[in-house]
Design a protein around this motif. Sequence first.
Motif, mmCIF file in Angstrom:
data_model
loop_
_atom_site.group_PDB
_atom_site.id
_atom_site.type_symbol
_atom_site.label_atom_id
_atom_site.label_comp_id
_atom_site.label_asym_id
_atom_site.label_seq_id
_atom_site.Cartn_x
_atom_site.Cartn_y
_atom_site.Cartn_z
ATOM 1 N N TYR A 199 0.868 -1.210 -0.072
ATOM 2 C CA TYR A 199 0.255 -0.072 0.052
ATOM 3 C C TYR A 199 0.881 1.250 0.009
ATOM 4 C CZ TYR A 199 -3.787 3.215 1.155
ATOM 5 O OH TYR A 199 -4.628 4.500 1.088
ATOM 6 N N VAL A 200 1.952 1.244 0.696
ATOM 7 C CA VAL A 200 2.904 2.343 0.681
ATOM 8 C C VAL A 200 3.506 2.347 -0.585
ATOM 9 C CG1 VAL A 200 5.065 3.199 1.794
ATOM 10 C CG2 VAL A 200 3.384 2.221 3.354
ATOM 11 N N ILE A 201 3.907 1.545 -1.218
ATOM 12 C CA ILE A 201 4.525 1.552 -2.658
ATOM 13 C C ILE A 201 3.347 2.055 -3.568
ATOM 14 C CG2 ILE A 201 5.378 0.145 -4.591
ATOM 15 C CD1 ILE A 201 6.674 -1.686 -2.301
ATOM 16 N N GLN A 202 2.305 1.779 -3.523
ATOM 17 C CA GLN A 202 1.234 2.319 -4.340
ATOM 18 C C GLN A 202 1.079 3.536 -4.132
ATOM 19 O OE1 GLN A 202 -1.955 -0.461 -3.115
ATOM 20 N NE2 GLN A 202 -1.885 -1.455 -5.011
ATOM 21 N N GLN A 203 0.969 4.198 -2.892
ATOM 22 C CA GLN A 203 0.863 5.734 -2.593
ATOM 23 C C GLN A 203 2.187 6.468 -3.032
ATOM 24 O OE1 GLN A 203 -1.863 7.199 -1.580
ATOM 25 N NE2 GLN A 203 -3.018 5.476 -1.527
ATOM 26 N N LYS A 204 3.388 5.805 -2.846
ATOM 27 C CA LYS A 204 4.693 6.497 -3.279
ATOM 28 C C LYS A 204 4.538 6.895 -4.688
ATOM 29 C CE LYS A 204 8.046 5.859 0.047
ATOM 30 N NZ LYS A 204 9.466 5.477 0.363
ATOM 31 N N ILE A 205 3.979 5.538 -5.608
ATOM 32 C CA ILE A 205 4.102 5.564 -7.110
ATOM 33 C C ILE A 205 3.038 6.855 -7.445
ATOM 34 C CG2 ILE A 205 3.760 4.384 -9.217
ATOM 35 C CD1 ILE A 205 6.215 3.774 -7.736
ATOM 36 N N GLU A 206 1.943 6.687 -6.868
ATOM 37 C CA GLU A 206 1.118 7.634 -7.258
ATOM 38 C C GLU A 206 1.589 9.341 -6.824
ATOM 39 O OE1 GLU A 206 -1.946 7.608 -8.972
ATOM 40 O OE2 GLU A 206 -1.331 5.442 -9.200
ATOM 41 N N ARG A 207 2.198 9.250 -5.997
ATOM 42 C CA ARG A 207 2.918 10.565 -5.436
ATOM 43 C C ARG A 207 3.898 10.848 -6.758
ATOM 44 N NH1 ARG A 207 2.580 15.801 -4.265
ATOM 45 N NH2 ARG A 207 4.227 16.338 -2.742
ATOM 46 N N VAL A 208 4.692 9.965 -7.112
ATOM 47 C CA VAL A 208 5.834 10.340 -8.010
ATOM 48 C C VAL A 208 5.036 10.647 -9.582
ATOM 49 C CG1 VAL A 208 7.437 9.106 -9.547
ATOM 50 C CG2 VAL A 208 7.319 8.675 -7.055
ATOM 51 N N LYS A 209 3.963 10.050 -9.766
ATOM 52 C CA LYS A 209 2.984 10.335 -10.923
ATOM 53 C C LYS A 209 2.764 11.795 -10.963
ATOM 54 C CE LYS A 209 0.790 6.009 -11.937
ATOM 55 N NZ LYS A 209 -0.540 5.205 -12.024
ATOM 56 N N GLU A 210 2.122 12.489 -9.790
ATOM 57 C CA GLU A 210 1.646 13.645 -9.645
ATOM 58 C C GLU A 210 2.814 14.598 -9.692
ATOM 59 O OE1 GLU A 210 -0.332 16.141 -6.028
ATOM 60 O OE2 GLU A 210 0.558 14.335 -5.499
ATOM 61 N N LEU A 211 4.092 14.465 -9.138
ATOM 62 C CA LEU A 211 5.249 15.146 -9.101
ATOM 63 C C LEU A 211 5.644 15.145 -10.459
ATOM 64 C CD1 LEU A 211 6.990 14.333 -5.838
ATOM 65 C CD2 LEU A 211 5.775 16.425 -6.113
ATOM 66 N N LEU A 212 5.534 14.086 -11.184
ATOM 67 C CA LEU A 212 6.101 14.028 -12.631
ATOM 68 C C LEU A 212 5.036 14.916 -13.594
ATOM 69 C CD1 LEU A 212 7.153 10.423 -13.170
ATOM 70 C CD2 LEU A 212 8.796 12.222 -13.357
ATOM 71 N N ALA A 213 3.990 14.942 -13.198
ATOM 72 C CA ALA A 213 2.872 15.644 -14.108
ATOM 73 C C ALA A 213 3.105 17.079 -13.865
ATOM 74 C CB ALA A 213 1.618 15.037 -13.656
ATOM 75 N N TYR A 214 3.538 17.593 -12.522
ATOM 76 C CA TYR A 214 3.720 19.094 -12.376
ATOM 77 C C TYR A 214 4.988 19.393 -12.937
ATOM 78 C CZ TYR A 214 0.300 18.552 -8.708
ATOM 79 O OH TYR A 214 -0.802 18.346 -7.933
ATOM 80 N N ASN A 215 6.037 18.575 -13.342
ATOM 81 C CA ASN A 215 7.249 19.138 -13.999
ATOM 82 C C ASN A 215 7.977 20.013 -13.367
ATOM 83 O OD1 ASN A 215 8.695 18.247 -15.980
ATOM 84 N ND2 ASN A 215 7.887 19.818 -17.482
ATOM 85 N N GLU A 216 8.134 20.005 -11.949
ATOM 86 C CA GLU A 216 8.806 21.076 -11.270
ATOM 87 C C GLU A 216 9.788 20.547 -10.478
ATOM 88 O OE1 GLU A 216 5.764 22.550 -8.270
ATOM 89 O OE2 GLU A 216 4.907 23.685 -10.001
ATOM 90 N N MET A 217 9.872 19.250 -10.538
ATOM 91 C CA MET A 217 11.174 18.377 -9.976
ATOM 92 C C MET A 217 11.767 17.342 -11.019
ATOM 93 S SD MET A 217 9.510 17.815 -6.084
ATOM 94 C CE MET A 217 10.833 17.426 -5.384
ATOM 95 N N ASN A 218 12.999 16.946 -10.774
ATOM 96 C CA ASN A 218 13.609 15.947 -11.490
ATOM 97 C C ASN A 218 13.408 14.691 -10.689
ATOM 98 O OD1 ASN A 218 15.875 15.702 -9.679
ATOM 99 N ND2 ASN A 218 16.981 17.576 -10.868
ATOM 100 N N LEU A 219 14.057 13.484 -11.331
ATOM 101 C CA LEU A 219 13.926 12.199 -10.851
ATOM 102 C C LEU A 219 14.751 12.183 -9.487
ATOM 103 C CD1 LEU A 219 13.431 9.606 -13.279
ATOM 104 C CD2 LEU A 219 11.861 10.371 -11.721
ATOM 105 N N ASN A 220 15.739 12.733 -9.624
ATOM 106 C CA ASN A 220 16.729 12.798 -8.315
ATOM 107 C C ASN A 220 15.975 13.388 -7.165
ATOM 108 O OD1 ASN A 220 19.237 11.995 -7.165
ATOM 109 N ND2 ASN A 220 19.940 14.027 -7.382
ATOM 110 N N GLU A 221 15.438 14.653 -7.401
ATOM 111 C CA GLU A 221 14.600 15.312 -6.226
ATOM 112 C C GLU A 221 13.607 14.560 -5.776
ATOM 113 O OE1 GLU A 221 15.759 19.959 -7.689
ATOM 114 O OE2 GLU A 221 14.182 18.841 -8.716
ATOM 115 N N ILE A 222 12.700 14.072 -6.712
ATOM 116 C CA ILE A 222 11.528 13.113 -6.314
ATOM 117 C C ILE A 222 11.963 12.049 -5.637
ATOM 118 C CG2 ILE A 222 9.637 11.638 -7.269
ATOM 119 C CD1 ILE A 222 9.692 13.574 -9.804
ATOM 120 N N SER A 223 13.161 11.337 -5.875
ATOM 121 C CA SER A 223 13.670 10.173 -5.275
ATOM 122 C C SER A 223 14.057 10.461 -3.779
ATOM 123 C CB SER A 223 14.951 9.705 -5.944
ATOM 124 O OG SER A 223 15.266 8.590 -5.147
#
Length: 185
Positions: free
Chosen positions: A121-145
């Motif tokens: 469940y935690v992984i699923q929530q994190k992946i949804e948060r990653v999708k959200e942050l990717l969609a906003y295009n304000e952070m790179n993968l390193n920052e999201i990670s």
Amino acid sequence: MKYFIKNMVCMRCVKAVALLLENMNAEVVYVHLGEVVLKNPLAAEEVEQFKTGLKSAGFELLDDQRGRQIEKIKAIIIDHIHYKEDEKFNFSKVLSNELAKEYSQLSKLFSETEGVTIEHYVIQQKIERVKELLAYNEMNLNEISYKLGYSSVAHLSAQFKKVTGLTPTQFKAQDIHLRKPLDVV
């Protein structure tokens, strides 16, 4: 008096429930994800009105202890992943501390009731948060990670691909942003 509500997953949910109670002229102490505290208990007819209002908004008043415990677990996880910025935490310790129960007990209850582990469940929530942050295009993968507590970008990317079937870069390139509402994750 404390009431527990299923499917409250965001601040708009909190506002919707607060507005419902305000319209009922209930004296609200506070409204949080999955939980409402009122100064005075609702009368039987008010409880039915509250249940009806909640149901029409996609929520549900929880009557059983197991359901309440599950919603508390979900609310804590969602709050930490989606609303607490730049915090590193161990979910087993956070859940044990906040719910005053052994993690193994919480994990067993969650798995039996939800059909997935807390970790999944935690992984699923994190992946949804990653999708959200990717969609906003304000952070790179390193920052999201870093923000979500991954040990590396490679770990985030591998987990993202395992869950979605796409790498974060492929997901971003699609420009479709297939995100799920938090209450169905």
